[in-house]
Design a protein around this motif. Structure first.
Motif, short mmCIF file in Angstrom:
data_model
loop_
_atom_site.label_atom_id
_atom_site.label_comp_id
_atom_site.label_asym_id
_atom_site.label_seq_id
_atom_site.Cartn_x
_atom_site.Cartn_y
_atom_site.Cartn_z
N GLN A 131 0.01 1.14 9.63
CA GLN A 131 0.20 2.42 8.93
C GLN A 131 0.56 3.48 9.96
O GLN A 131 -0.13 3.65 10.96
CB GLN A 131 -1.08 2.84 8.23
N TRP B 243 3.61 12.23 7.48
CA TRP B 243 2.92 11.76 6.29
C TRP B 243 2.37 10.35 6.55
O TRP B 243 1.90 10.09 7.66
CB TRP B 243 3.78 11.89 5.04
N PHE B 244 2.41 9.49 5.54
CA PHE B 244 1.73 8.20 5.69
C PHE B 244 2.58 7.10 5.07
O PHE B 244 3.02 7.24 3.91
CB PHE B 244 0.37 8.23 5.00
N ASN C 47 -6.40 12.25 13.89
CA ASN C 47 -5.99 10.95 13.35
C ASN C 47 -6.07 10.93 11.83
O ASN C 47 -7.13 11.16 11.26
CB ASN C 47 -6.86 9.84 13.94
N TRP C 48 -4.93 10.64 11.22
CA TRP C 48 -4.86 10.58 9.76
C TRP C 48 -4.82 9.13 9.31
O TRP C 48 -3.81 8.63 8.83
CB TRP C 48 -3.63 11.34 9.26
N CYS C 49 -5.96 8.48 9.50
CA CYS C 49 -6.09 7.12 8.99
C CYS C 49 -7.45 7.01 8.33
O CYS C 49 -8.24 7.94 8.37
CB CYS C 49 -5.89 6.10 10.10
N TYR D 190 1.09 7.53 10.80
CA TYR D 190 0.66 8.84 10.30
C TYR D 190 1.21 9.97 11.17
O TYR D 190 0.61 11.03 11.31
CB TYR D 190 -0.87 8.93 10.16
N ALA E 215 -2.03 2.97 12.94
CA ALA E 215 -3.28 2.28 12.67
C ALA E 215 -3.01 0.87 12.17
O ALA E 215 -1.93 0.59 11.65
CB ALA E 215 -4.09 3.05 11.63
N TRP F 182 0.87 7.44 16.76
CA TRP F 182 0.09 7.65 15.55
C TRP F 182 0.22 6.44 14.62
O TRP F 182 0.92 6.48 13.59
CB TRP F 182 0.50 8.93 14.84
N LEU G 276 0.83 -1.20 0.00
CA LEU G 276 0.00 0.00 0.00
C LEU G 276 0.86 1.25 0.00
O LEU G 276 1.84 1.35 0.74
CB LEU G 276 -0.90 0.00 1.24
N PHE H 234 2.93 2.53 5.09
CA PHE H 234 2.36 1.26 5.51
C PHE H 234 3.46 0.21 5.66
O PHE H 234 4.49 0.26 4.98
CB PHE H 234 1.38 0.75 4.46
N TRP I 77 0.38 5.54 -0.04
CA TRP I 77 -0.46 6.74 -0.05
C TRP I 77 -0.07 7.62 -1.22
O TRP I 77 1.12 7.82 -1.50
CB TRP I 77 -0.29 7.48 1.27
#
Lengths: 121, 106
Positions: free
Chosen positions: B89, B94-95, A105-107, B91, B34, B32, A45, B97, A47
């Motif tokens: 993931q 930025w992001f 929360n950035w999910c 955060y 997930a 942070w 994955l 996984f 982003w």
């Protein structure tokens, strides 16, 4: 029903363009930040981009900056991704995703089923 | 960029087992983090956010813990519906996984 439905994927030649759409329903689309995330078998994955509620705050991953453009039409409850100068490495399933409403929360709490983009000659 | 590394890559377990998946960050992401579950041909589903907060509607057998650079997802008693691939993931910056952990039936 709360859902996101992507469309617009397909086969495109290197250097070509494609526009993805994501239709939202069942929730107040204009209240949420939205994202594009892609998935390819080799790299998992990744982003791609995000956009705030009114389209005034936009960010891109370095790998697509200058080539992809995210936008939204809140009147049509639709998110877009314009993809130009496509490369083989852009081949992936592209998901639109909703940012959670949980503050700070950035999910991504809602995802579409994805649309496959294949870049090949 | 923050790199996320999950272990193991594949995990074989039986119904009723307690399983733990680990996610390590290349630098601190505070809390942070997930966790998502993905089944073949389906989109990822959010399970846990902010390292340990259970997403609404997710069964309580799922739990998350950790902070900084090391995090775990635990399933207390595996059910048939839990066999899937799990991703972390971050955060904080930025992001990004993890590469995924495939949970398969032993």
């Amino acid at each position: 029903e709360v859902q996101l439905v992507e469309s617009g994927g397909g086969l495109v030649q290197p250097g070509g363009s494609l526009r993805l759409s994501c239709a939202a329903s069942g929730f107040t689309f204009s209240s949420y930040w939205m994202h594009w995330v892609r998935q390819d078998p080799g790299k998992g994955l990744l982003w791609v981009s995000r956009i705030n509620t009114d389209g005034s705050d936009i960010t891109y991953a370095d790998s697509v900056k200058g080539r992809f453009t995210i936008s939204r039409d809140n009147a049509k409850n639709t998110l877009y991704l314009q993809m130009n100068s496509l490369r083989a490495e852009d081949t992936a399933v592209y998901y639109c995703a909703r940012n959670t409403a949980a503050a700070g929360n950035w999910c991504f709490d809602l995802w579409g089923r994805g649309t496959l983009v294949t870049v090949s000659s | 960029d923050i790199q996320m590394t999950q272990s193991p890559s594949t995990l074989s377990a039986s119904i009723g087992d307690r399983v733990t998946i680990t996610c390590r960050a290349s630098q601190s992401v505070s809390g942070w983090l997930a966790w998502y579950q993905q089944k073949p041909g389906k989109a990822p589903k959010l399970l846990i956010y902010k390292a340990s907060a259970l997403e609404s509607g997710v069964p309580s057998r799922f739990s998350g813990s950790g902070s900084g650079t090391e995090f775990t997802l635990t399933i207390s008693s595996l059910q048939p519906d839990d066999f899937a691939t799990y991703y972390c993931q971050q955060y904080n910056s930025w992001f990004s996984f993890g590469q995924g952990t495939r949970l398969e039936i032993k």
